[in-house]
Design a protein around this motif. Structure first.
Motif: not given
Lengths: 363, 363, 363, 363
Positions: C267-268, D101, D103-106, D108, D307
């Protein structure tokens, strides 16, 4: 291809006249636009059957349910899907038609195209009922356009040979548009309503039907929209308008009359008016080279008479391979052209929004 | 999209009137089809300028060079690209037009759309010259259709108010098609040539121009082609026909006249004739519900008068922001409609082949 | 479909390896952009054959001629077409291949697809030579992107098992990009050139070939580009990258390695850095949910070894229907992956510009 | 573009994770094909959440309602639309995510793309839940393919570093396919189930997640399908596979390993076997030059770890513009890759049917 249309705003239509539901998916809508559901319902009501003696007796609530793409009263930008349940269906009316195709309908061509597997009830996917989700899509599009000051109106330009006043192609006067939207019967000259309805009722009494022409105007589209050559305004509008069942002709601006005019009459001369460039006439109908000029977009759409008529007609029997007589029972409009008015408006709204979303001047 | 058209056969047009070359790429052609290059040249010659006193004096050899997709005299199935060099260009004729847009042309809308970066010479990409590669594509398509027994013909249905005999929409008689292809002047009634040419020459003398209508027939298309709703025959044909410069109206079958008829008159009754289903009339123009019926496909296309006329006209000066007078010099057709006849045929051939390649009955 | 690609910027490729010319049409370019033709030539020279001992000896000038869409040094906004003449063709080299398909090539599948009508010379339309017009298109696109501060670079990530340093996926440092563009041999660690070239030359001596991986980065793309789901960044890039001949794999960000990691590693995490949101890592490769994040776009593309090798190989004889041995003569790269570096860059530039032109945030 | 995919069979997906419904429209299906609804339900059940301890606890009946395009148990050829109601939604779980948001999701990128108007609940249109209608479409497609003798299977090629047996790329043995379809846990080596589940459960206990790779095979596709270059098998499959949420890599045949091999190893030699041409190896994965070879189509798809993890993670607060910590509550899969197996099969079925419907060899 098939039942998907559009470049920048794509609509995907589905459904059959007597299946469990019909609907539409709109892909590519701008996000965050508030929709007025009552206004959408009012727009759709203008197309709905069963409102008056001169239209079909079939009644459909035609209340669309929005399934997606809509959150807290606003478009989300992701696909907006809506479905309409078919409720008032009478399948028994159509049993005979499986073997005896109705003249003027797609019963025969549909049977050939789909090898007999198509849903034959009420014309199936070929039914004029598919204009309900198209009208829903147009109602959504026209609200989004209204936010940008773009207004669309259409009227019964001609029915049974009786011709209404034309739109003013140069001014596209707000007065004309306001009048139309306040009237139940969509004509610019209200004195024509009686004779038009009478002509339609006469056809009905004779177990016959009449056609007509719808004229539509889009006011406020910015100049510079559209892409040459195949992405021009006319190809894009026409590809949508000709998909409306019963449409046999489409013209823009002076249209077929342009073919009979001189260049010196038909050319629209640009002139500075209050610092803005406008053309004195608008014979082009709002687009040159497929690109909007900033003048009102004007088109006329010819509808053939309703194919379903009460009279006895010749046809074939596909089972016995004999010629036979056919009498169509059921409920049908003696003229679909009145209900076609909001459908043409809807198509024009969808095509206009597709153009607007594809505006590249902002790049 | 823009200058790419098609579902199953895609054509990609490019070029400007006075650039170094114009051309077309055809993607999706069937493989292994022999092409007759002399026949292609003859087809293109019918569109070429400079053949007679009633057309523009500009002369272009218009010899297409095939670059790809063609091997040992046959199509390969991979993209067939052809280019045509522009040779007889006179850029100086167009210098003034950069600031003074010609009425009836796309000079102004093109300038808005492309922020002034468009090639202004001779209308650039908006020029009727782009119909040369379109005609090439149509010549290729019509040869491939001919292998399947499909024939296409078009004629000057009307010019300056003088109307030719119509096609026989039911029989689409081979005699009519043969006659047209043997004649230099494309009319069914050869006695009209004199009066039509006279009307055009009169307009020319008056430094004016006239419009006209082209009627086109496609004979031999199998029944069952096309996809409802937006993939129907009419939307697809219209989207291509309206891309031809100067087209302002398109109708199929009885077209706008259908709007003035009764259902009992307009419905086409199917009947068994020698074991085959045919309709007695063909008011639908060969398609019901967007699907071909097996009857001839019939359409009419309205062309406005040539926008370039010799008379002094009002326009604007984009540099000085003043209204001004404009006199267009250069060489122009007093009527493009004669040269438009093969262009309409070409478009009909392309659209027909696109339908045929997409035939799903073989799945 | 076929040889046309794109949503907002469409490219139409055509040509065969040994036909008279190959080329490309770009439809949808923004208007008014100045192009540096010398820079385009330099970009294309990086792909051109015949530059070094480790590439094919075939020499092509590969000078594109722009036919349209370009006026006074700027794009016009209308289709830009360019052609490249094939000059150094030796058809005789390929005569035997008509009946003996080369393993690893499309000789056999092409013959099936086109019923034997395809141009067999040098692989015809399937030839890697088609990457020349693709590279031209990419060179044009990358100049347009550069105006917006968007830079693209690619390097030989791996060849014959020897792996270069990776791009820094978080910073996409300008230094790395500058270094690459100044080097003849496209690696981040210049010390690897000797061993990589040696590995390629060893394969050549053994009449064999090697594959490799190209890594590409796009720096400066704004956040918010792309459309879910099928219009996302990865589907669009992949649909173009997999069209490059010999590509067998594509991955974004951590790619296949992500499959072996934990969510807590992969995860970023977004963080405010100097008032801007950036992610600490960039395992996603610049897109989440198909939408650009504003972080560098990073992908890796796997190329199989050149299919044409000098060794004797088993194949079939299509005429005799016997199994036979084949020795391929002619001039071939022992590794196409070096020349593939600018091709991947070109594809990334085209796909990036397609995304950028379709930016809807401005609606 | 957007949520519409396909050339010859178009699918239009819509819906949000916690909206009133999700669904799909399939346009272009062949007519008259009988569908087995129980089999469709069984196919979809393999993707459905809530079946086992190693998947999310969210339970959805996921019963699709077919609204159109289906009559008397057979496809009609017109658009087939199906909707699935969302029932087990817990919007409250997602309230915090509007400003923080994941992390690793859409979360953002979606907020940027849609200006904050997107439906944030459960990822909205970006949710893995959209794979339910995709799986429905694939279940329909795989039944239509089965009629032609085409079979599709997929398995857990790798999870948490534990690798299953590979498919036999040459024989694509029916035994392997039958085994997979009889097993609850989709692996070729059943002895690996225990260790794979254990690895997933370990990740879950650590409030973490793992990724994996799905391998998919299509057996029985005829040779000669696909169009060069962009219409090739790999571009079309990849454009669909990369639209599945969490996919970061796609490879065909030997894939990335091809980049490390020699041409002499990687080339597939065609040979006559019992009068038919087959290749000895199938490193190409069933397509050369983008055209099917008649050998099994083989691809591998890399999924990143889920994520959503239970661990505390760094993120930003969009309201306060501060960096913050986030703990995601709710119900999530520690590995989506098991449920992804039928989704990959579905995508492969849709892409295969799209290729098959577009077969031009019958022209």
């Amino acid at each position: 291809m098939g039942s998907i249309w559009g470049e920048n705003l794509k609509i995907s239509l589905f459904g059959e006249s007597h299946g469990s539901g019909i609907g539409v998916v709109l892909d590519g809508l701008p996000a965050g636009i508030a929709l007025d559901e009552a206004q959408i319902a009012a727009f759709m009501a203008r197309r709905a059957p069963g409102r008056a003696s001169h239209t079909t007796a079939r009644r459909e609530a035609d209340v669309p349910e929005i399934l997606s793409g809509y959150y807290q009263g606003r478009t989300t930008g992701t696909p907006l899907a809506a479905i309409i349940r078919n409720t008032d269906t009478r399948s028994a009316d159509y049993a005979e038609l499986l073997e005896k195709p109705r003249p003027g309908h797609a019963d025969l061509t549909g049977a050939i195209r789909y090898g007999g597997a198509q849903d034959p009830r009420g014309g199936g996917h070929f039914s004029g009922r598919l204009t309900a989700p198209l009208t829903f899509a147009g109602a959504v599009a026209s609200q989004i356009l209204a936010e940008r000051g773009i207004r669309i109106a259409a009227h019964l330009y001609e029915v049974a040979g009786i011709r209404d006043l034309p739109f003013d192609a140069v001014t596209a006067s707000t007065a004309q548009i306001d009048q139309l939207q306040s009237r139940e019967f969509p004509v610019l000259n209200p004195e024509l309503e009686t004779s038009m309805v009478a002509a339609i009722m006469t056809a009905k009494e004779k177990l016959d039907s009449v056609g007509g022409i719808v004229e539509c105007i889009v006011r406020g589209l910015p100049a510079g929209l559209g892409d040459p050559m195949f992405g021009g305004v006319e190809p894009r509008f026409a590809s949508l308008l000709f998909a409306i069942p019963a449409v046999k002709g489409v013209e823009f601006g002076s249209g077929f009359a342009a073919a009979r005019s001189y260049g010196s009459e038909n050319n629209d001369s640009p002139q500075f008016v209050d610092g803005q460039i406008r053309t004195r006439t608008n014979n082009s109908g709002g687009a040159d080279g497929g690109i909007t000029s900033g003048m009102p977009l004007l088109c006329r759409v010819a509808f053939k008479p309703t194919a379903s008529i009460g009279r006895e007609q010749d046809t074939v029997n596909l089972r016995t391979c004999q010629n036979e007589l056919l009498v169509i029972h059921g409920r049908h409009d003696p003229s679909i052209v009145i209900r076609a008015v909001p459908v043409v408006e809807a198509a024009a709204a969808i095509a206009s929004l597709d153009l607007l979303i594809g505006d590249r001047s902002v790049y």
